[in-house]
Design a protein around this motif. Sequence first.
Motif, PDB file in Angstrom:
ATOM      1  N   GLU A 119       0.828  -1.208   0.000  1.00  0.00           N
ATOM      2  CA  GLU A 119       0.000   0.000   0.000  1.00  0.00           C
ATOM      3  C   GLU A 119       0.865   1.261   0.000  1.00  0.00           C
ATOM      4  OE1 GLU A 119      -2.136  -1.803   3.192  1.00  0.00           O
ATOM      5  OE2 GLU A 119      -4.054  -1.529   2.179  1.00  0.00           O
TER       6      GLU A 119
ATOM      7  N   GLU B 212      -1.266  -7.944  -4.007  1.00  0.00           N
ATOM      8  CA  GLU B 212      -1.517  -6.858  -3.067  1.00  0.00           C
ATOM      9  C   GLU B 212      -1.319  -5.499  -3.752  1.00  0.00           C
ATOM     10  OE1 GLU B 212       0.157  -9.611  -2.651  1.00  0.00           O
ATOM     11  OE2 GLU B 212       0.109 -10.364  -0.590  1.00  0.00           O
TER      12      GLU B 212
ATOM     13  N   LEU C 193      -4.221  -4.920  -6.491  1.00  0.00           N
ATOM     14  CA  LEU C 193      -5.525  -4.527  -5.918  1.00  0.00           C
ATOM     15  C   LEU C 193      -5.450  -3.123  -5.322  1.00  0.00           C
ATOM     16  CD1 LEU C 193      -6.782  -7.823  -4.202  1.00  0.00           C
ATOM     17  CD2 LEU C 193      -7.537  -6.827  -6.355  1.00  0.00           C
ATOM     18  N   THR C 194      -4.327  -2.820  -4.698  1.00  0.00           N
ATOM     19  CA  THR C 194      -4.183  -1.483  -4.109  1.00  0.00           C
ATOM     20  C   THR C 194      -4.173  -0.412  -5.198  1.00  0.00           C
ATOM     21  OG1 THR C 194      -2.948  -2.413  -2.250  1.00  0.00           O
ATOM     22  CG2 THR C 194      -2.727  -0.047  -2.613  1.00  0.00           C
TER      23      THR C 194
ATOM     24  N   ALA D  73      -5.628  -0.562  -8.122  1.00  0.00           N
ATOM     25  CA  ALA D  73      -7.002  -0.413  -8.626  1.00  0.00           C
ATOM     26  C   ALA D  73      -7.877   0.328  -7.611  1.00  0.00           C
ATOM     27  CB  ALA D  73      -7.589  -1.778  -8.936  1.00  0.00           C
ATOM     28  N   ALA D  74      -7.714   0.018  -6.343  1.00  0.00           N
ATOM     29  CA  ALA D  74      -8.534   0.667  -5.316  1.00  0.00           C
ATOM     30  C   ALA D  74      -8.236   2.164  -5.232  1.00  0.00           C
ATOM     31  CB  ALA D  74      -8.292   0.007  -3.954  1.00  0.00           C
TER      32      ALA D  74
ATOM     33  N   PHE E 261     -12.514   2.819  -9.660  1.00  0.00           N
ATOM     34  CA  PHE E 261     -13.022   1.537 -10.127  1.00  0.00           C
ATOM     35  C   PHE E 261     -13.370   1.490 -11.612  1.00  0.00           C
ATOM     36  CE2 PHE E 261     -13.450   1.364  -5.581  1.00  0.00           C
ATOM     37  CZ  PHE E 261     -12.809   0.173  -5.342  1.00  0.00           C
TER      38      PHE E 261
ATOM     39  N   LEU F 219      -6.753  -6.173 -15.076  1.00  0.00           N
ATOM     40  CA  LEU F 219      -7.933  -5.972 -14.241  1.00  0.00           C
ATOM     41  C   LEU F 219      -8.844  -4.982 -14.948  1.00  0.00           C
ATOM     42  CD1 LEU F 219      -8.107  -5.720 -10.443  1.00  0.00           C
ATOM     43  CD2 LEU F 219      -9.120  -3.869 -11.745  1.00  0.00           C
TER      44      LEU F 219
ATOM     45  N   ALA G  93     -12.842  -3.066 -15.085  1.00  0.00           N
ATOM     46  CA  ALA G  93     -13.873  -2.602 -14.154  1.00  0.00           C
ATOM     47  C   ALA G  93     -14.747  -3.803 -13.765  1.00  0.00           C
ATOM     48  CB  ALA G  93     -14.711  -1.531 -14.825  1.00  0.00           C
TER      49      ALA G  93
ATOM     50  N   ASP H  32     -13.703  -6.453 -12.047  1.00  0.00           N
ATOM     51  CA  ASP H  32     -12.881  -7.596 -11.641  1.00  0.00           C
ATOM     52  C   ASP H  32     -12.491  -7.465 -10.168  1.00  0.00           C
ATOM     53  OD1 ASP H  32     -12.999  -8.591 -14.176  1.00  0.00           O
ATOM     54  OD2 ASP H  32     -10.980  -7.970 -14.756  1.00  0.00           O
ATOM     55  N   LEU H  33     -12.233  -8.600  -9.545  1.00  0.00           N
ATOM     56  CA  LEU H  33     -11.899  -8.598  -8.128  1.00  0.00           C
ATOM     57  C   LEU H  33     -10.516  -9.177  -7.861  1.00  0.00           C
ATOM     58  CD1 LEU H  33     -15.480  -9.585  -7.310  1.00  0.00           C
ATOM     59  CD2 LEU H  33     -14.377  -7.628  -6.224  1.00  0.00           C
ATOM     60  N   SER H  34      -9.781  -9.401  -8.901  1.00  0.00           N
ATOM     61  CA  SER H  34      -8.395  -9.819  -8.788  1.00  0.00           C
ATOM     62  C   SER H  34      -7.706  -9.392 -10.071  1.00  0.00           C
ATOM     63  CB  SER H  34      -8.310 -11.344  -8.623  1.00  0.00           C
ATOM     64  OG  SER H  34      -6.989 -11.785  -8.853  1.00  0.00           O
TER      65      SER H  34
ATOM     66  N   LEU I 276     -16.985 -12.347  -3.949  1.00  0.00           N
ATOM     67  CA  LEU I 276     -16.205 -11.103  -3.985  1.00  0.00           C
ATOM     68  C   LEU I 276     -14.741 -11.336  -3.598  1.00  0.00           C
ATOM     69  CD1 LEU I 276     -18.737  -8.652  -2.264  1.00  0.00           C
ATOM     70  CD2 LEU I 276     -18.000  -8.555  -4.637  1.00  0.00           C
TER      71      LEU I 276
ATOM     72  N   GLN J 274     -11.950 -14.590  -6.143  1.00  0.00           N
ATOM     73  CA  GLN J 274     -11.065 -14.377  -7.304  1.00  0.00           C
ATOM     74  C   GLN J 274      -9.604 -14.256  -6.869  1.00  0.00           C
ATOM     75  OE1 GLN J 274     -11.817 -11.462 -10.351  1.00  0.00           O
ATOM     76  NE2 GLN J 274     -13.966 -11.967 -10.461  1.00  0.00           N
ATOM     77  N   ALA J 275      -9.395 -13.633  -5.710  1.00  0.00           N
ATOM     78  CA  ALA J 275      -8.012 -13.444  -5.253  1.00  0.00           C
ATOM     79  C   ALA J 275      -7.575 -14.500  -4.242  1.00  0.00           C
ATOM     80  CB  ALA J 275      -7.835 -12.057  -4.641  1.00  0.00           C
TER      81      ALA J 275
ATOM     82  N   LEU K 136      -2.688 -10.308   2.313  1.00  0.00           N
ATOM     83  CA  LEU K 136      -3.547 -10.380   1.135  1.00  0.00           C
ATOM     84  C   LEU K 136      -5.032 -10.508   1.497  1.00  0.00           C
ATOM     85  CD1 LEU K 136      -3.790 -10.512  -1.939  1.00  0.00           C
ATOM     86  CD2 LEU K 136      -3.455 -12.985  -1.794  1.00  0.00           C
TER      87      LEU K 136
ATOM     88  N   ILE L   4      -6.286  -6.992   2.374  1.00  0.00           N
ATOM     89  CA  ILE L   4      -6.299  -6.112   1.185  1.00  0.00           C
ATOM     90  C   ILE L   4      -7.443  -6.514   0.257  1.00  0.00           C
ATOM     91  CG2 ILE L   4      -5.022  -5.603  -0.951  1.00  0.00           C
ATOM     92  CD1 ILE L   4      -2.476  -5.445   0.726  1.00  0.00           C
TER      93      ILE L   4
ATOM     94  N   PHE M  48     -10.701  -4.216  -0.784  1.00  0.00           N
ATOM     95  CA  PHE M  48     -11.019  -3.992  -2.195  1.00  0.00           C
ATOM     96  C   PHE M  48     -12.472  -4.422  -2.480  1.00  0.00           C
ATOM     97  CE2 PHE M  48     -10.854  -5.151  -6.742  1.00  0.00           C
ATOM     98  CZ  PHE M  48     -10.350  -3.969  -7.260  1.00  0.00           C
TER      99      PHE M  48
ATOM    100  N   ARG N 237     -15.898  -2.287  -3.751  1.00  0.00           N
ATOM    101  CA  ARG N 237     -16.732  -2.718  -4.885  1.00  0.00           C
ATOM    102  C   ARG N 237     -18.200  -2.846  -4.458  1.00  0.00           C
ATOM    103  NH1 ARG N 237     -13.528  -1.970  -9.266  1.00  0.00           N
ATOM    104  NH2 ARG N 237     -12.584  -3.813 -10.167  1.00  0.00           N
TER     105      ARG N 237
ATOM    106  N   LEU O  20     -20.217   0.296  -4.196  1.00  0.00           N
ATOM    107  CA  LEU O  20     -20.637   0.879  -5.477  1.00  0.00           C
ATOM    108  C   LEU O  20     -21.919   0.255  -6.019  1.00  0.00           C
ATOM    109  CD1 LEU O  20     -17.186   1.122  -7.267  1.00  0.00           C
ATOM    110  CD2 LEU O  20     -18.498   2.995  -6.282  1.00  0.00           C
TER     111      LEU O  20
END
Lengths: 394, 75
Positions: free
Chosen positions: A107, A142, A145-146, A148-149, A153, A374, A376, A378-380, B14, B17-18, B60, B63, B67, B71, B74
């Motif tokens: 992060e 990590e 995802l960070t 993207a966050a 989004f 990634l 819009a 997606d979660l990974s 949610l 996926q990771a 992970l 995190i 994330f 989502r 939203l």
Amino acid sequence: MAESKVATAMAHGSATEAAEKLVATCRAELQGCEPALVMVFASTTQPLSELAPLVAASFPRSTVLGASTAGEFTEAGDAKHSAVMFALCGDYRIFAGMGTGLKASAEGAVAEALEGMPAQVVGFPHRTAILLLDPLSGSSEEATLTTAALMGFDLRLAGGAAGDDLALKCTHVSLGNRVIADGVVVANVFSKQPLGVGVCHGHEPHSAPLTVTRAEGGVVHEIDGRPAWEVWVEHTRDATSKLGFDPATLPESEVGGFFLRFEAGLSQGDAYKIRAPLFRTGPHSIAFACGIPEGSVIRITESEPARQIDSAKEAARRARAQVGDLPLAGAVVFDCICRNLILKDDFKTAIAGIHEELGNVPLAGFETYGEIALDAGDLSGFHNTTTVVLAFPK
Amino acid sequence: MPEPSISRGEVIKLLSQALGHEKATDVVAQAAFRLGIRREILDKSQALSVLEQIAQTPGLVGITARFAKSRLHLR
């Protein structure tokens, strides 16, 4: 609106020789147009610490990104111990940053890279981020995802994890003339047309489910209560004996190649997310490119060569589809080193397949230790064993 | 207007996926148990609480939960 133009080049020799050839070839192809974005991907033979500053000095008005590699290619073919360049001219606004200390804090490193970066640019409604990172930090998902966050989004993200010709000792990324390990580089590309990002892999589970019973961050110590390395050797023995080697007797220098052929799959219900083991730590433990929490259930995966060629073409089709009816100018491809290990001489067939799917436009890329894609929703975003295609419309 | 509902399975999705399906199932079950949530169908604020609970985990898992929570906000 100015039409986009892409030039690519490959060069061998020392970093100085390679830089001269890459710059001269791309400059000639671009015919006086100043690139907005230049990317260089270099083997350990042309250390990025030497090559990137030379390239950055040659393109002082361009955003110049780079990564060390485990193999390089352009539309003309693939090579080892070479460097490749991708140069893009056109109507873009590009902002880039670099963050360090990825291992200690994904992060923190990403926040440092994004500091001062605008969220929007008037007149450029589409944005795509390019992320390059050091996978040996063990924090690749990590960081993805960070990114993207923190960036929002609606972002489309593509990129790759640097390599080091399978030494698995030290990988680098660069921005301008700065070259670092244990870091990330993020480029925010604002464009008038959407860029396309496609991803696909061809691996399937090969072992029974195995539970990670002891792990710290990206290091897995025990699987099913036994030393992780022992379990990996045992569950791949049939497949490796068909390939003519015994992982238990592999020299340390070849263990990375073995891992990158037999990666871990996490079930996502109807598909598998692949996680790459990279190297052994101590006699029993295995280090991955991102965190593998205790309690994760993995399956060791492998792939047939034909599936690797099909999945590369599928990634190109997906990227192409995201651009819609617009013709393409070119593409950057982030391709897992495992695919080269599996395909060997047929790797060029996979590149030719991508090239054809994209309409025979210029492309350049490198063989990675991990790929980033990634979209819009997606979660990974961190992948292994995949081809990621980032396509630029004309 | 009633709060939208979300199934435990959707919360797991949610994260899976990771983290993979099995680990995601496990962390959601543990977080729901700690929060005293027994129902299969959650309202949105309960789902966010579950993710918030998981988000406290280092590394992970945390995190990914942060994330996923963004989502879900939203939706």
